[in-house]
Design a protein around this motif. Structure first.
Motif, PDB file in Angstrom:
ATOM      1  N   GLU A   1       0.823  -1.220   0.000  1.00 32.75           N
ATOM      2  CA  GLU A   1       0.000   0.000   0.000  1.00 32.75           C
ATOM      3  C   GLU A   1       0.854   1.266   0.000  1.00 32.75           C
ATOM      4  O   GLU A   1       0.489   2.270  -0.609  1.00 32.75           O
ATOM      5  N   GLU A   2       2.008   1.216   0.686  1.00 28.46           N
ATOM      6  CA  GLU A   2       2.882   2.396   0.742  1.00 28.46           C
ATOM      7  C   GLU A   2       3.415   2.768  -0.641  1.00 28.46           C
ATOM      8  O   GLU A   2       3.527   3.942  -0.972  1.00 28.46           O
TER       9      GLU A   2
ATOM     10  N   ALA B   1       0.530   4.340  -2.564  1.00 27.82           N
ATOM     11  CA  ALA B   1       0.248   5.685  -2.041  1.00 27.82           C
ATOM     12  C   ALA B   1       1.291   6.693  -2.507  1.00 27.82           C
ATOM     13  O   ALA B   1       0.956   7.829  -2.854  1.00 27.82           O
TER      14      ALA B   1
ATOM     15  N   GLN C   1       0.624   7.443  -6.156  1.00 26.58           N
ATOM     16  CA  GLN C   1      -0.579   8.283  -6.247  1.00 26.58           C
ATOM     17  C   GLN C   1      -0.270   9.717  -5.847  1.00 26.58           C
ATOM     18  O   GLN C   1      -0.723  10.662  -6.493  1.00 26.58           O
ATOM     19  N   SER C   2       0.530   9.881  -4.811  1.00 24.35           N
ATOM     20  CA  SER C   2       0.907  11.218  -4.358  1.00 24.35           C
ATOM     21  C   SER C   2       1.754  11.935  -5.404  1.00 24.35           C
ATOM     22  O   SER C   2       1.547  13.125  -5.684  1.00 24.35           O
TER      23      SER C   2
END
Length: 121
Positions: free
Chosen positions: A73-74, A77, A80-81
């Motif tokens: 997930e990191e 994320a 995505q960021s």
């Protein structure tokens, strides 16, 4: 003829190059790529960064990354960021290739190996 109801033409100033360009945005478009697993996430991030800032910053198309193995997930994320405000989705697509080959019958494997000009998987 193209369906002009799904397009818009915009003039936009690209602040990175100080150029003005006219472009057409199509509705319902998504940018898609595929990688085998998360170990390629850094390469994908560089490729998508170039794509985002040289092309997609004007059009704002969503991006989907298909992968064979799940990502942490990191990592998702962070990507995505990095690409915000563009919507990025990382989607797992079926079992890994070697699992798919492992599930084949001997005849299917023989056909695949012959077709790909290899002696074993």
């Amino acid at each position: 003829a193209a369906d002009s109801s799904n397009t818009s033409t915009t003039t936009n100033t690209n602040t990175n190059t100080n150029s003005t360009a006219s472009f057409k945005r199509y509705n319902g478009v998504v940018i898609v790529t595929k990688v085998l697993n998360q170990k390629d996430a850094d390469k994908v991030a560089v490729m998508l960064c170039f794509l985002q800032h040289s092309y997609n910053d004007k059009r704002k198309y969503d991006i989907v990354v298909f992968t064979t193995d799940p990502w942490e997930e990191e990592a998702i994320a962070k990507l995505q960021s990095d690409l915000a405000p563009t919507k990025l989705t990382v989607a797992v697509e079926g079992p890994p290739l070697m699992e798919q080959v492992g599930a084949m019958s001997p005849e299917e494997k023989a056909f695949l190996y012959k077709r790909c000009n290899v002696t074993k998987g």
